[in-house]
Enzyme design. Structure first.
Site, PDB file in Angstrom:
ATOM      1  N   TYR A 136      61.807  78.092  53.624  1.00  0.00           N
ATOM      2  CA  TYR A 136      60.834  79.179  53.488  1.00  0.00           C
ATOM      3  C   TYR A 136      60.133  79.490  54.806  1.00  0.00           C
ATOM      4  O   TYR A 136      59.809  80.636  55.084  1.00  0.00           O
ATOM      5  CB  TYR A 136      59.743  78.781  52.473  1.00  0.00           C
ATOM      6  CG  TYR A 136      59.992  79.224  51.067  1.00  0.00           C
ATOM      7  CD1 TYR A 136      61.131  78.833  50.385  1.00  0.00           C
ATOM      8  CD2 TYR A 136      59.065  80.020  50.399  1.00  0.00           C
ATOM      9  CE1 TYR A 136      61.341  79.218  49.080  1.00  0.00           C
ATOM     10  CE2 TYR A 136      59.268  80.408  49.093  1.00  0.00           C
ATOM     11  CZ  TYR A 136      60.398  80.014  48.435  1.00  0.00           C
ATOM     12  OH  TYR A 136      60.600  80.397  47.136  1.00  0.00           O
ATOM     13  N   LYS A 186      69.255  67.188  47.961  1.00  0.00           N
ATOM     14  CA  LYS A 186      70.674  67.527  48.123  1.00  0.00           C
ATOM     15  C   LYS A 186      71.176  66.696  49.305  1.00  0.00           C
ATOM     16  O   LYS A 186      71.741  67.220  50.283  1.00  0.00           O
ATOM     17  CB  LYS A 186      70.833  69.045  48.348  1.00  0.00           C
ATOM     18  CG  LYS A 186      72.263  69.551  48.268  1.00  0.00           C
ATOM     19  CD  LYS A 186      72.873  69.509  46.874  1.00  0.00           C
ATOM     20  CE  LYS A 186      74.354  69.851  46.919  1.00  0.00           C
ATOM     21  NZ  LYS A 186      75.034  69.700  45.607  1.00  0.00           N
ATOM     22  N   ASP A 218      71.639  70.014  41.824  1.00  0.00           N
ATOM     23  CA  ASP A 218      72.531  70.627  40.830  1.00  0.00           C
ATOM     24  C   ASP A 218      72.506  69.820  39.523  1.00  0.00           C
ATOM     25  O   ASP A 218      72.427  70.378  38.427  1.00  0.00           O
ATOM     26  CB  ASP A 218      73.960  70.781  41.373  1.00  0.00           C
ATOM     27  CG  ASP A 218      74.503  69.523  42.024  1.00  0.00           C
ATOM     28  OD1 ASP A 218      73.739  68.568  42.265  1.00  0.00           O
ATOM     29  OD2 ASP A 218      75.725  69.494  42.300  1.00  0.00           O
ATOM     30  N   ASP A 242      60.943  76.037  43.655  1.00  0.00           N
ATOM     31  CA  ASP A 242      60.807  77.429  43.218  1.00  0.00           C
ATOM     32  C   ASP A 242      61.791  77.702  42.079  1.00  0.00           C
ATOM     33  O   ASP A 242      61.433  78.239  41.035  1.00  0.00           O
ATOM     34  CB  ASP A 242      61.089  78.364  44.403  1.00  0.00           C
ATOM     35  CG  ASP A 242      60.998  79.823  44.025  1.00  0.00           C
ATOM     36  OD1 ASP A 242      60.060  80.190  43.296  1.00  0.00           O
ATOM     37  OD2 ASP A 242      61.876  80.601  44.447  1.00  0.00           O
ATOM     38  N   ASP A 246      61.055  77.952  37.635  1.00  0.00           N
ATOM     39  CA  ASP A 246      61.397  79.102  36.781  1.00  0.00           C
ATOM     40  C   ASP A 246      62.293  78.646  35.634  1.00  0.00           C
ATOM     41  O   ASP A 246      62.145  79.077  34.489  1.00  0.00           O
ATOM     42  CB  ASP A 246      62.128  80.192  37.579  1.00  0.00           C
ATOM     43  CG  ASP A 246      61.175  81.216  38.193  1.00  0.00           C
ATOM     44  OD1 ASP A 246      60.032  80.828  38.527  1.00  0.00           O
ATOM     45  OD2 ASP A 246      61.567  82.389  38.339  1.00  0.00           O
TER      46      ASP A 246
HETATM   47  C1  IPM Z   1      56.571  81.457  43.331  1.00  0.00           C
HETATM   48  C2  IPM Z   1      57.102  82.782  43.785  1.00  0.00           C
HETATM   49  C3  IPM Z   1      56.953  82.908  45.290  1.00  0.00           C
HETATM   50  C4  IPM Z   1      57.779  81.813  45.926  1.00  0.00           C
HETATM   51  C5  IPM Z   1      57.309  84.296  45.883  1.00  0.00           C
HETATM   52  C6  IPM Z   1      56.482  85.391  45.267  1.00  0.00           C
HETATM   53  C7  IPM Z   1      57.162  84.310  47.373  1.00  0.00           C
HETATM   54  O1  IPM Z   1      58.411  82.959  43.371  1.00  0.00           O
HETATM   55  O2  IPM Z   1      55.392  81.172  43.587  1.00  0.00           O
HETATM   56  O3  IPM Z   1      57.314  80.707  42.700  1.00  0.00           O
HETATM   57  O4  IPM Z   1      58.983  81.999  46.155  1.00  0.00           O
HETATM   58  O5  IPM Z   1      57.207  80.761  46.200  1.00  0.00           O
HETATM   59 MG    MG Z   2      59.088  81.438  42.081  1.00  0.00          MG
END
Ligand code: IPM
Ligand code: MG
Length: 352
Positions: A136, A186, A218, A242, A246
């Site tokens: 990042y 990884k 993975d 990240d 999700d």
């Molecule tokens: C998160 C989001 C952010 C990230 C984006 C909006 C930059 O997806 O906080 O998970 O990738 O960290």
């Molecule tokens: Mg995110």
């Protein structure tokens, strides 16, 4: 108790409004709010997604309540002017390196999980995501090679001290939970994550009471849907964290339910300075329609009371009110219900 409120883009304003409302319903003495512009809306107003005035407001407060940033109309802008730079910039400028993303299934919502209910029921995990390093924040660019091909490149790296400090956060979190830590890397392919694994093992000698295991990312993605109940604390880098967070949200049932705390080393009068935000984005497709689920932001406000203000009792009260609201079937569209953002916020306030 000075709280900066940065609502941002898309559904950010709707969901933060409800979280502020819940905080105000607690009637805490000395709570002050300071608003600031971030993201695409800040770019349109001030020419920058993270204006200097916003950073100053952040620094003058004990905690930040953050909504969301992201706006497709900004996709053509140079990267440093895009909305996402607001959140990345705050994380970097304020050294918020430790991102806590709890994922727990709410009783009564097991059927909303993308997994079978009997598997979803078991989920009670915490992802500790490193937030200041990795690919990042490495150098990056798009260059033209000698043979004329264009090449996008992003530098991935972790220094040992960066791994060490997040490892300590994760081990301590595991001590306060079930005593199990899974470090996701990884190391079979990436040097960055070989070093990650080596450093986590070094740090583990200071925590003999925590059971440490290592898992390739993975495999971790697979185990997260196969047997998510087997995880307690997961520690991983910025990028993997990240993605896995999700994924964890859909195991729980909706990304509209997952809160987060981003912490650094700075201490305030009452706790640790931090930024609190839902893990979801600005959801431009439903913005302004009053349909967004404010629960993730309300739960983020609870995390704020816990970590930045030492108000465990009030944090637990908010969490209990959220759980009761959900159990009572007051659900937004993301959970198959018909309640709007404001109605959900109202229901949580009533149950407080
Ligand atoms: C998160 C989001 C952010 C990230 C984006 C909006 C930059 O997806 O906080 O998970 O990738 O960290
Ligand atoms: Mg995110």
């Amino acid at each position: 108790m000075k709280i900066a409120v940065f609502a941002g883009d898309g559904i950010g304003p709707e969901v933060t409004t409800q979280a502020v409302r819940v905080l105000q319903a607690l009637d805490l003495p000395g709570m002050e709010l300071a608003y600031g512009d971030v993201g695409g809306m800040a770019y349109y107003k001030h020419g920058h997604p993270l204006p200097e005035a916003t950073l100053e407001t952040a620094r003058a407060c004990d905690a930040i309540l953050f909504g969301a940033v992201g706006d497709f109309s900004c996709d053509h802008l140079e990267r440093h002017l895009r909305p996402e730079q607001a959140i990345l910039g705050l994380r970097a400028a304020l050294s918020l390196f430790a991102n806590l993303r709890p994922a727990t299934t709410f009783p009564g919502l097991e059927h909303m999980s993308a997994l079978r209910p009997e598997i979803a029921r078991e989920i009670d995990l915490l992802i500790v995501r490193e937030l200041n390093g990795d690919v990042y924040f490495g150098e990056k660019g798009i260059r033209t090679l000698d043979d004329g091909r264009r090449q996008g490149w992003d530098m991935m790296s972790y220094a040992d001290d960066e791994v060490r400090r997040i490892a300590h956060v994760a081990f301590r979190a595991a001590q306060g939970r079930k005593g199990r830590l899974c470090s996701v890397d990884k190391a079979n392919v990436l040097e960055t994550f070989q070093l990650w694994r080596d450093v986590v093992i070094e740090v583990s000698s200071e925590y003999p009471d925590v059971a440490l295991e290592h898992m390739y990312v993975d495999n971790a993605a697979m185990q997260l849907v196969r047997a998510p109940g087997a995880f307690d604390v997961v520690v991983t880098g910025n990028m993997f964290g990240d993605i896995l967070s999700d994924q964890a949200s859909m195991c729980v049932g909706s990304i509209g339910l997952l809160a987060s705390a981003s912490l650094g080393e700075r201490q305030t009068e009452f706790g640790t300075f931090g930024l609190y935000e839902p893990i979801h984005g600005s959801a431009p497709d439903i913005a302004g329609q009053g349909k967004a689920n404010p629960m993730a932001t309300i739960l983020s406000a609870a995390m704020m009371l816990r970590h930045s203000f030492g108000r465990e009792a009030e944090a637990a009260r908010i969490e209990a009110a959220v759980a009761t609201t959900l159990r009572d079937g007051i659900l937004g569209g993301d959970l198959g219900g018909t309640y709007g953002c404001e109605a959900v916020g109202q229901a949580v306030c009533e149950r407080l």
